[in-house]
Scaffold this motif. Structure first.
Motif, mmCIF file in Angstrom:
data_model
loop_
_atom_site.group_PDB
_atom_site.id
_atom_site.type_symbol
_atom_site.label_atom_id
_atom_site.label_comp_id
_atom_site.label_asym_id
_atom_site.label_seq_id
_atom_site.Cartn_x
_atom_site.Cartn_y
_atom_site.Cartn_z
ATOM 1 N N ASP A 5 0.838 -1.195 0.000
ATOM 2 C CA ASP A 5 0.000 0.000 0.000
ATOM 3 C C ASP A 5 0.874 1.247 0.000
ATOM 4 O O ASP A 5 1.892 1.299 0.686
ATOM 5 N N GLU A 6 0.436 2.250 -0.759
ATOM 6 C CA GLU A 6 1.152 3.519 -0.756
ATOM 7 C C GLU A 6 0.172 4.656 -0.987
ATOM 8 O O GLU A 6 -0.676 4.596 -1.884
ATOM 9 N N ILE A 41 -2.487 0.002 -4.296
ATOM 10 C CA ILE A 41 -2.173 -1.309 -3.738
ATOM 11 C C ILE A 41 -1.488 -2.119 -4.833
ATOM 12 O O ILE A 41 -2.130 -2.555 -5.788
ATOM 13 N N ASP A 42 -0.171 -2.275 -4.707
ATOM 14 C CA ASP A 42 0.583 -3.092 -5.659
ATOM 15 C C ASP A 42 0.447 -4.545 -5.235
ATOM 16 O O ASP A 42 0.704 -4.895 -4.082
ATOM 17 N N THR A 43 0.026 -5.405 -6.140
ATOM 18 C CA THR A 43 -0.267 -6.790 -5.787
ATOM 19 C C THR A 43 0.710 -7.747 -6.453
ATOM 20 O O THR A 43 1.403 -7.403 -7.412
ATOM 21 N N ALA A 44 0.741 -8.963 -5.927
ATOM 22 C CA ALA A 44 1.544 -10.015 -6.545
ATOM 23 C C ALA A 44 0.939 -10.394 -7.886
ATOM 24 O O ALA A 44 -0.278 -10.363 -8.071
ATOM 25 N N GLY A 45 1.789 -10.747 -8.839
ATOM 26 C CA GLY A 45 1.296 -11.175 -10.144
ATOM 27 C C GLY A 45 0.477 -12.447 -10.021
ATOM 28 O O GLY A 45 0.861 -13.388 -9.331
ATOM 29 N N ILE A 46 -0.667 -12.479 -10.691
ATOM 30 C CA ILE A 46 -1.533 -13.648 -10.657
ATOM 31 C C ILE A 46 -1.047 -14.633 -11.713
ATOM 32 O O ILE A 46 -0.969 -14.313 -12.895
ATOM 33 N N ARG A 47 -0.728 -15.844 -11.267
ATOM 34 C CA ARG A 47 -0.181 -16.839 -12.188
ATOM 35 C C ARG A 47 -1.298 -17.553 -12.939
ATOM 36 O O ARG A 47 -2.474 -17.322 -12.704
ATOM 37 N N ARG A 48 -0.891 -18.422 -13.867
ATOM 38 C CA ARG A 48 -1.858 -19.022 -14.787
ATOM 39 C C ARG A 48 -3.016 -19.691 -14.052
ATOM 40 O O ARG A 48 -4.163 -19.479 -14.372
ATOM 41 N N ARG A 49 -2.694 -20.522 -13.114
ATOM 42 C CA ARG A 49 -3.723 -21.204 -12.327
ATOM 43 C C ARG A 49 -3.260 -21.207 -10.886
ATOM 44 O O ARG A 49 -2.092 -21.462 -10.598
ATOM 45 N N GLN A 50 -4.189 -20.942 -9.966
ATOM 46 C CA GLN A 50 -3.809 -20.865 -8.557
ATOM 47 C C GLN A 50 -3.245 -22.192 -8.068
ATOM 48 O O GLN A 50 -2.316 -22.219 -7.259
ATOM 49 N N HIS A 51 -3.768 -23.330 -8.600
ATOM 50 C CA HIS A 51 -3.272 -24.620 -8.117
ATOM 51 C C HIS A 51 -1.863 -24.922 -8.621
ATOM 52 O O HIS A 51 -1.196 -25.821 -8.118
#
Length: 502
Positions: free
Chosen positions: A281-282, A294-304
């Motif tokens: 957060d900034e 809110i800078d977030t983590a990159g969402i990968r192809r599939r959570q599993h």
């Protein structure tokens, strides 16, 4: 029911007809529709929907900023575990390998009725370069902006050369220091903790962040060092800053954009994909207003497919979206749009947040790639053609000034309420010009329309039968054409009602 799109057989004059109607005529038509609806069986909660909702939401005046506590130490001494223990929930990403936390991340906490903010930091190391050096720099920035510091040391290991280097850094900062001897899981380890007196920061509080042992005494001691309010508070607006989530696949430039907007290295940026693990957060002032990014983590192809810290980082990204108001989805303009990009946009739509599409690395495009990109947008992003689109370069800051107007447009749409009278006149004119197709010998009718809420706009149609999905999409598209809603998803639901039995 059919999944086919509804295609009008002819043009209409709905816009022109509505433009000529007065407010009194809108209201009269609505009352007539409402009277007709009373002839149908209504459920208990229907009346609440028909009565509308509060247009204005109350926002508390933010005139108090709690003190900030920075948690620092070398890698893998249990800083994030201690943060989770203090805030009372598993929020900070924890894994039994060094270097999981990389940015400085802020969490709200409270002890004995006293609120304060905890800044979790990455492991500090001396003389390191590259990604580790950037992590250490973030920890030092956290200390500079904190009102007090929790210095965490591994009691089972004792004082290391890195711990001694941290002592030098903390003395220069001249902040109140509380020494934490972590991993003191039993009486035998308390003797080990006593060895930490040599660091020169007074009593080393023996705790087990993992099991909670000793943390209450530690927090009691911490409160004695904290001021009532932070000395580094930012100026906030009366309703608080608008909350913006930066989302996208790994290494698309989210942290670079945050740093460009902030004018400083606020988030750790590295060529390695997945550098960000926790939402960062900034508060940033842009065009005279404070925004919370809110800078977030990159969402990968599939959570599993993700494991360990990447899996929990993905969960926290979704949680960050839930507390945001608008999402900026960063797409890499120089690379083909992927299924992953489309899935990330769908996650934003599922949370009902306002949306801005930002095509990053635009400065790397050549003419051939621009033509290919336009075709990809038409093919893969047609379902979000209503979202504002900006072309930027997060690394150079090119066109970053276009972000705020796009955010404001989306947020205004997200909070728009259509008067019930005007909405029913619109639906009435539209249905008269383009009635629902006959299905199985029956033709469902729309009896009444109302907007049940905003943020995002939600509309309820009282009908005599089920409306085809294609016809509902047609209504949504025409709502956009007439009322705007640029940058906001629209939810449209039905309440099928039967005529009262005499």
């Amino acid at each position: 029911m059919t999944e086919e799109e509804y295609i009008p057989s002819s043009a209409d004059t709905v816009d022109e007809d509505l433009a000529q109607m007065t407010d009194e005529e809108h209201q009269a038509r609505t009352q007539a529709y409402l009277a007709g609806l009373q002839q149908y069986e209504l459920e208990d909660d229907d009346q609440q929907i028909l009565e509308g909702f509060e247009e204005a939401e109350s926002f508390a005046e933010l005139d108090f900023v709690p003190p900030v506590v920075a948690v620092v130490g070398r890698p893998n001494v249990g800083k994030s575990t201690l943060v989770n223990r203090i805030i009372g929930r598993r929020q900070a990403v924890v894994e039994d390998v060094p270097g999981v936390t990389r940015d400085r991340v802020f969490y709200e906490a409270e002890w004995n009725g006293r609120p304060f903010t905890v800044a979790d930091t990455g492991g500090w190391e001396y003389g390191v370069k590259g990604l580790a050096g950037k992590v250490a720099e973030q920890a030092e920035r956290a200390v500079q902006r904190a009102d007090a510091v929790l210095f965490v040391v591994d009691a089972t290991v004792g004082i290391t050369a890195t711990d001694e280097a941290i002592v030098t850094m903390l003395r220069k900062a001249n902040k109140p220091i509380t020494l934490v001897a972590n991993k003191a899981d039993g009486q035998s380890h308390e003797a080990d903790a006593a060895m930490l007196w040599g660091l020169g920061f007074g009593y080393p509080w023996p705790v087990s962040a993992l099991h909670g042992r000793g943390t209450a005494d530690l927090l009691d001691a911490l409160l004695e060092e904290l001021p009532e309010e932070s000395a580094y508070k930012d100026v906030l607006t009366a309703r608080g800053p608008r909350r913006v989530a930066l989302v996208g696949r790994p290494n698309v430039g989210k942290s670079s954009l945050l740093n460009s907007l902030a004018g400083s290295a606020r988030a750790v940026v590295d060529d390695t994909a997945g550098t960000t693990r926790d939402p960062v957060d900034e508060l940033i002032e842009l065009d005279g207003d404070i925004w919370e990014f809110i800078d977030t983590a990159g969402i990968r192809r599939r959570q599993h497919m993700a494991s360990g810290s990447d899996y929990y980082a993905s969960l926290r990204t979704r949680a960050a979206l839930e507390r945001a108001e608008v999402a900026v989805v960063l797409l890499e303009a120089s690379q083909p749009l992927s299924e992953q990009d489309v899935r990330i946009i769908q996650i934003v739509l599922d949370t009902g947040r306002a949306l801005v599409l930002a095509f990053n690395k635009w400065d790397l495009l050549d003419e051939d790639r621009r033509l290919d990109l336009e075709r990809e947008v038409d093919l893969d992003l047609q379902h979000v053609s209503w979202a504002p689109r900006i072309n930027i370069s997060a690394k150079t800051g090119w066109h970053k000034n276009r972000l705020v107007p796009a955010l404001e447009t989306s947020l205004d749409s997200w909070e728009t309420r259509i008067p019930t009278g005007k909405l029913n006149s619109f639906i009435g004119e539209l249905v008269a010009a383009h009635p629902h197709p006959v299905r199985g010998g029956k033709q469902p009718r729309i009896l009444f329309a109302t907007q049940s809420s905003t943020r995002p706009p939600k509309f309820v149609l009282f009908t005599t039968g089920f409306l085809d999905p294609g016809y509902r999409r047609f209504i949504i598209n025409r709502l956009r054409q007439y009322f705007g809603f640029e940058g906001s998803p629209i939810e449209l639901t039905m309440r099928v009602r039967e005529r009262r039995k005499r």
